[in-house]
Design a protein around this motif. Structure first.
Motif, PDB file in Angstrom:
ATOM      1  N   LYS A 168      39.355  44.490  50.945  1.00 56.89           N
ATOM      2  CA  LYS A 168      40.469  44.042  49.913  1.00 56.89           C
ATOM      3  C   LYS A 168      41.509  43.247  50.535  1.00 56.89           C
ATOM      4  N   LEU A 185      39.360  44.148  44.338  1.00 54.48           N
ATOM      5  CA  LEU A 185      38.190  43.405  44.710  1.00 54.48           C
ATOM      6  C   LEU A 185      36.860  44.267  44.228  1.00 54.48           C
ATOM      7  N   GLN A 219      31.027  38.932  44.317  1.00 61.90           N
ATOM      8  CA  GLN A 219      32.423  39.926  44.069  1.00 61.90           C
ATOM      9  C   GLN A 219      33.195  39.080  43.083  1.00 61.90           C
ATOM     10  N   VAL A 221      37.722  38.924  42.055  1.00 60.11           N
ATOM     11  CA  VAL A 221      39.009  39.319  42.644  1.00 60.11           C
ATOM     12  C   VAL A 221      40.014  39.295  41.436  1.00 60.11           C
TER      13      VAL A 221
END
Length: 226
Positions: A168, A185, A219, A221
């Protein structure tokens, strides 16, 4: 005095070279764990950029693994990073990134936000045995930070390239936003069936066009501001 048949010598050298190449290729295949997706790895860092109370873009830093970097470093040779060859390589890499819409998707409250067609700046660097691409990805229209959460995903749809943030701390805020915004994250945990499918794909395979494999490993964000 000894006499050599040049054609015979050339043929023998050709044969030996091909034997060496075949052995090298065999050793590579047998010893390499990367016979399944992904085959290339990029470590990412992102610095969120703002103008007043709006989100204006992201400063991206992508560090490629040694194997992915090898061809670029070979082409660059010993040239300094301000040499024309580095500018040429940076333009080629950036063109590929642009061809994939920066490998990124951006949403605010579930609605897509558009990027500019060109980065405002970009550059390629050498970092030991790796290459790092740094570029600024501007939004086509700045987004109000107090208009709801913003979610950014960066991934290769085919999952040929694994693009990931190490942790993160790889996502940073400018000082002007640290008191009012926070980032999260989220790393997905695909099920065993999906992981098995990805592992079953060799280097020449790619998932079906309707199957966005990379997105399922991507991932996310999230940026939220008060």
């Amino acid at each position: 005095m000894l006499y050599y048949n040049n054609n015979a010598c050339a043929a023998e050298l050709w044969r030996l070279n091909h034997i060496r190449l075949a052995v090298a290729a065999l050793v590579l295949v047998l010893s390499s764990p990367a016979i399944a997706h992904p085959h290339s790895f990029i470590d990412m860092q992102t610095e969120i950029q703002s103008q007043g109370a709006t989100l204006s873009g992201f400063k991206m830093s992508w560090t490629m693994d040694e194997i992915t970097s090898a061809d670029l470093l070979y082409d660059a040779g010993d040239a300094p990073e301000d040499a024309e060859i580095w500018k040429k390589l940076a333009a080629e890499v950036m063109a590929n990134v642009l061809g994939q819409h920066y490998f990124s998707e951006l949403y605010q409250n579930g609605k897509p936000l558009k990027f500019e067609n060109r980065p405002s700046e970009y550059r390629l660097y050498r970092e030991g045995n790796k290459v790092r691409l740094v570029f600024v990805l501007p939004l086509a229209h700045p987004a109000a930070l107090n208009d709801g959460s913003v979610t950014l995903s960066t991934f290769d749809p085919t999952y040929y390239v694994d693009m990931a943030y190490p942790d993160k701390n790889s996502i940073t805020l400018p000082d002007s936003l640290k008191g009012q915004c926070e980032t999260r994250l989220m790393t997905p945990n695909p099920n065993a069936s999906l992981k098995s499918y990805a592992l079953s794909l060799d280097k020449e395979d790619s998932p079906g066009e309707d199957e966005d494999l990379g997105q399922q490993f991507a991932q996310k964000v999230t940026l939220e501001c008060r």
